[in-house]
Design an enzyme around this catalytic site. Structure first.
Site, PDB file in Angstrom:
ATOM      1  N   ARG A  25     -51.750  65.979   3.604  1.00 25.27           N
ATOM      2  CA  ARG A  25     -51.129  65.039   2.655  1.00 25.27           C
ATOM      3  C   ARG A  25     -49.609  64.947   2.817  1.00 25.27           C
ATOM      4  O   ARG A  25     -49.056  63.848   2.937  1.00 25.27           O
ATOM      5  CB  ARG A  25     -51.474  65.440   1.217  1.00 25.27           C
ATOM      6  CG  ARG A  25     -50.855  64.519   0.187  1.00 25.27           C
ATOM      7  CD  ARG A  25     -51.333  64.855  -1.209  1.00 25.27           C
ATOM      8  NE  ARG A  25     -50.869  66.146  -1.643  1.00 25.27           N
ATOM      9  CZ  ARG A  25     -50.138  66.359  -2.740  1.00 25.27           C
ATOM     10  NH1 ARG A  25     -49.827  65.365  -3.533  1.00 25.27           N
ATOM     11  NH2 ARG A  25     -49.757  67.565  -3.064  1.00 25.27           N
TER      12      ARG A  25
ATOM     13  N   HIS B  58     -43.248  47.558  19.233  1.00 23.55           N
ATOM     14  CA  HIS B  58     -44.195  48.520  19.780  1.00 23.55           C
ATOM     15  C   HIS B  58     -43.829  49.929  19.317  1.00 23.55           C
ATOM     16  O   HIS B  58     -42.690  50.350  19.418  1.00 23.55           O
ATOM     17  CB  HIS B  58     -44.186  48.451  21.312  1.00 23.55           C
ATOM     18  CG  HIS B  58     -45.014  49.503  21.941  1.00 23.55           C
ATOM     19  ND1 HIS B  58     -44.508  50.345  22.900  1.00 23.55           N
ATOM     20  CD2 HIS B  58     -46.297  49.867  21.750  1.00 23.55           C
ATOM     21  CE1 HIS B  58     -45.456  51.184  23.285  1.00 23.55           C
ATOM     22  NE2 HIS B  58     -46.548  50.901  22.598  1.00 23.55           N
TER      23      HIS B  58
ATOM     24  N   ASP C  98     -53.119  53.107  -1.018  1.00 19.84           N
ATOM     25  CA  ASP C  98     -53.852  52.863  -2.250  1.00 19.84           C
ATOM     26  C   ASP C  98     -52.896  52.761  -3.436  1.00 19.84           C
ATOM     27  O   ASP C  98     -51.683  52.945  -3.298  1.00 19.84           O
ATOM     28  CB  ASP C  98     -54.945  53.910  -2.464  1.00 19.84           C
ATOM     29  CG  ASP C  98     -54.438  55.330  -2.682  1.00 19.84           C
ATOM     30  OD1 ASP C  98     -53.300  55.522  -3.168  1.00 19.84           O
ATOM     31  OD2 ASP C  98     -55.204  56.266  -2.390  1.00 19.84           O
TER      32      ASP C  98
ATOM     33  N   TYR D  95     -57.770  58.524  -1.637  1.00 23.41           N
ATOM     34  CA  TYR D  95     -57.537  58.692  -0.203  1.00 23.41           C
ATOM     35  C   TYR D  95     -57.681  57.382   0.561  1.00 23.41           C
ATOM     36  O   TYR D  95     -57.978  57.382   1.750  1.00 23.41           O
ATOM     37  CB  TYR D  95     -58.427  59.795   0.389  1.00 23.41           C
ATOM     38  CG  TYR D  95     -58.109  61.139  -0.218  1.00 23.41           C
ATOM     39  CD1 TYR D  95     -56.998  61.862   0.209  1.00 23.41           C
ATOM     40  CD2 TYR D  95     -58.885  61.664  -1.247  1.00 23.41           C
ATOM     41  CE1 TYR D  95     -56.674  63.084  -0.372  1.00 23.41           C
ATOM     42  CE2 TYR D  95     -58.569  62.881  -1.832  1.00 23.41           C
ATOM     43  CZ  TYR D  95     -57.467  63.586  -1.387  1.00 23.41           C
ATOM     44  OH  TYR D  95     -57.155  64.788  -1.962  1.00 23.41           O
ATOM     45  N   GLY D  96     -57.411  56.273  -0.098  1.00 20.58           N
ATOM     46  CA  GLY D  96     -57.456  54.966   0.542  1.00 20.58           C
ATOM     47  C   GLY D  96     -56.138  54.627   1.213  1.00 20.58           C
ATOM     48  O   GLY D  96     -55.551  53.579   0.943  1.00 20.58           O
TER      49      GLY D  96
END
Length: 143
Positions: A109, A22, A30, A131-132
């Site tokens: 970023r 947890h 990406d 941006y994946g």
């Protein structure tokens, strides 16, 4: 082979998801993401999109309900309010598949890279859309 388990969830990925506790983070990244330099543990899913990987992971992993933003993406450099198409698709998957659907938040970023460095796991996909990248905080399964 197992019934009911998405075949994109490799034995190594299933093991890592089960080993997470947890509050641990997982990054689905990406193909451009600097995974090796920003991840303590890296698994590769070459040829698989980040959206397909997200859907498979959310089918078996709960999202944290104890934090305000259990799902984060990377902001577009120079335009932090922009929502790239891949992020819009991430939101649809979270809405449709997650046990705790939430609005996706975002990080600058370099802040995203910093969070990734502390993540339990980085899954590098073959995603070519910019941006994946998405970070998920694991929740608990109640009794």
């Amino acid at each position: 082979m197992l019934r009911g388990i998405n075949p994109l969830l490799s034995p190594d990925l299933l093991h890592a998801l089960r080993a997470m506790g947890h509050g641990d983070d997982i990054v689905i990244a990406d193909a451009n993401f600097p995974a090796q330099s920003n991840g303590r543990r890296v698994l590769r899913l070459d040829g698989i999109t980040a959206t397909a990987a997200l859907e498979a992971v959310l089918q078996v992993m709960p999202l944290d309900t104890f934090v305000p933003d259990p799902v984060l993406t990377m902001q577009v450099v120079g335009n932090p309010s922009d929502i790239p198409p891949v992020v819009a698709e991430f939101q649809k998957i979270v809405d449709d598949v997650a046990d705790n659907p939430v609005k996706i938040a975002s990080l600058e970023r370099h802040a995203f890279y910093e969070r990734a460095r502390g993540a339990f796991l980085v899954v590098q996909t073959g995603e070519t859309r910019l941006y994946g990248n998405i970070l998920l905080k694991k929740g608990v399964i109640g009794s």
